[in-house]
Design a protein around this motif. Sequence first.
Motif, short mmCIF file in Angstrom:
data_model
loop_
_atom_site.label_atom_id
_atom_site.label_comp_id
_atom_site.label_asym_id
_atom_site.label_seq_id
_atom_site.Cartn_x
_atom_site.Cartn_y
_atom_site.Cartn_z
N ASN A 123 -2.07 -14.76 4.64
CA ASN A 123 -1.72 -13.30 4.39
C ASN A 123 -1.66 -12.67 3.15
N GLU A 124 -1.12 -13.68 2.37
CA GLU A 124 -2.26 -13.58 0.68
C GLU A 124 -3.35 -13.25 0.49
N LEU A 125 -4.28 -13.47 0.98
CA LEU A 125 -6.08 -13.39 0.54
C LEU A 125 -5.93 -12.36 1.17
N ILE A 126 -5.11 -11.79 1.63
CA ILE A 126 -5.76 -10.51 3.18
C ILE A 126 -4.96 -9.37 2.21
N THR A 127 -3.72 -10.05 1.34
CA THR A 127 -3.18 -8.75 0.43
C THR A 127 -4.04 -8.73 -1.04
N GLN A 128 -4.38 -10.23 -1.16
CA GLN A 128 -5.01 -9.40 -2.11
C GLN A 128 -6.66 -9.13 -2.52
N LEU A 129 -7.79 -9.41 -0.34
CA LEU A 129 -8.34 -8.77 -0.43
C LEU A 129 -8.15 -6.84 -0.31
N GLU A 130 -6.86 -6.53 0.41
CA GLU A 130 -6.70 -5.00 0.20
C GLU A 130 -6.69 -4.46 -1.20
N MET A 131 -5.67 -4.82 -2.19
CA MET A 131 -5.76 -4.95 -3.48
C MET A 131 -6.95 -4.38 -3.77
N LEU A 132 -7.69 -5.97 -3.49
CA LEU A 132 -9.07 -5.42 -4.52
C LEU A 132 -10.24 -4.27 -3.98
N ARG A 133 -10.06 -3.97 -3.01
CA ARG A 133 -10.57 -2.91 -2.54
C ARG A 133 -9.72 -2.07 -2.75
N ARG A 134 -8.64 -1.43 -3.18
CA ARG A 134 -8.15 -0.05 -3.84
C ARG A 134 -8.41 0.07 -5.00
N HIS A 135 -8.28 -1.27 -5.55
CA HIS A 135 -8.31 -1.31 -7.37
C HIS A 135 -10.00 -1.56 -7.62
N LEU A 136 -10.74 -1.59 -6.85
CA LEU A 136 -13.02 -0.81 -7.12
C LEU A 136 -12.22 0.46 -6.93
#
Length: 597
Positions: free
Chosen positions: A548-561
């Motif tokens: 769950n933490e990794l998926i959250t970080q990936l989604e945050m990175l996608r929004r960041h981009l």
Amino acid sequence: LVPELHYGPFLRDWWYFSDSQIQDSHIYAIPIRLGFQVALKLNLIIRIVRNLENPNIPGFICEGEGINSGVLSSSSAAINTIYGRVFGNKSKTKYPGATMLGFHNPYMIQQMLNNVDFRPFTICLYGIKIFMASIPDNNNYEGFASSFMYKYKQKQSVIWQKIEGGLFSISIFQDGEMVKQFQDITASSVWDQTNLLRNCNGVDLFGINHPLVQFKFKERYERLFPKTCTLDDWNHERIMRHMFKLYLKKHVPRNEDLWHRVLYRWYNQKSTIIEIKSFICDVYNDNHEISIREFRAWRVMFEAIGCKNITPFERDISDMEFWSRAKDPKGDIETILNLFSNGLLNTKLNSTIKNNEFKNYKDTTNVFWYSLRESLDSNPNGSNGKIRILSIVAENFIYEELMENLQISPKTIHAAREHHRKNGPGCKALDKPIIVHKKMAEIKEREFELFFADKANVNMSSYHIDKKTQLPVLYLKDQKSALWEKFSAIYPDGMKRTSFMARLQNGRFKYRDDLGGLCLICNDYAYQPFEDLIKLVSNNIVDKKIKNELITQLEMLRRHLKKDYENELLVYNNGTTKHNIGKNSPATLLIKHEKDI
């Protein structure tokens, strides 16, 4: 012709089929008539008799100079045998029997075809040549027959197929004798009994469904039961009864002899001219009231059987009608016209139908309905016929009242009301506007293509393909309205804005708003792989918390981009850039999290 020979199992031997005739399915066989004889130029005579060994096939005898060839199975053999005896066996001249019998001579063929009602023909199915022996006059195939050659118990046999008494039968002949017979209620079942041609359809083997056979069924029926006939056919009972069923049966009284009496009386009277209404009423019973539709049916039948309307005036003068049954009605037309022109023709008498029927209508209401019904009957169907007349009153009466008094359907009433609302009561139907669609000029299409071939306006995708056109997707570099302004400035006489926008909407074009706010490079190389990364984490990380933490970080990175990535780029004076990653940047957190793992 001998029916059991020329239309029986051995018909193939009693008809002459040339190669050209078999190839052309519209040309049929020439009969080999029993007893037929031809005097040849060689002072020889050839006659057709029954074969002595097998009376079911023809035999040929040639005679000349007192010499007889005897009965031979071939006309060529008979002629050449006598020729050799008369002129010496050393002669090598050979004469073709078919030609000598006249089968290639048009005049002789015409003589041999005299009084031939049906000529057999051939069809090919499953590599088998099937001879069609009989085409019945009915629709249930009763009397249908066909034959072909095939081996039965290792011996060449004649297969005779026939439909008789509601049963399908197959008879097998060998050496002129029937050796086996099968019967059943269907073609397939009777062929199953024979254990022959098991891979073939039984109905096809009979030949019933073949296109040429079906065409001949229809052709023969139309010839025997035509839709029109001549005056010479009035004594032909079958044709005249067919005419009665076709035109009159639905309209005349149950006594079918009345129509026959009308034609018989007209045919036997001296004059060929009648006044149709009074003439028919005189033949009919006094108690029978003849409707307008019945008179109309009589008119149609009279035209179909060769009669002609010779009335010299229009209906506004009189409703009397004069008809002629003469083969050439010119004389009758001239007679009636002279009588009318000289005032010797009484046209003041109204028709019997009108006088008789008006006696039953004493009040104006009934007269109104009668007049309206008569008007409807006299006009053709369609918006400018019955519908137009009915539209005068359709809105003023309920459905039940109109149906009861005019004997019309609700559909007709509905159409009349529609006509009333669209065109007005009793008005002529308005002509529909003609819409003309003009095709876009080719030069304008070319201008559109050139505009979007310019890299200043679009970027071409390196791997995305439009499903409809199978061409690379083009990414617009500006908004559609801005591109239109630019296009109209370059091509002021080009296509209109609506056409321009429609092509953008339905074509292979994408605006970057459609990409979720990413730039083109990010969309092609970064944004889409996030879905694959999330899927990879879900499938390979067992620990739920870490997953769950990794998926959250990936989604945050996608929004960041999508939103904050551009703010982290530093641009120096020399044009170079540097990515300044903050401590709380999703990318930093993701890297740190990976190290912790």
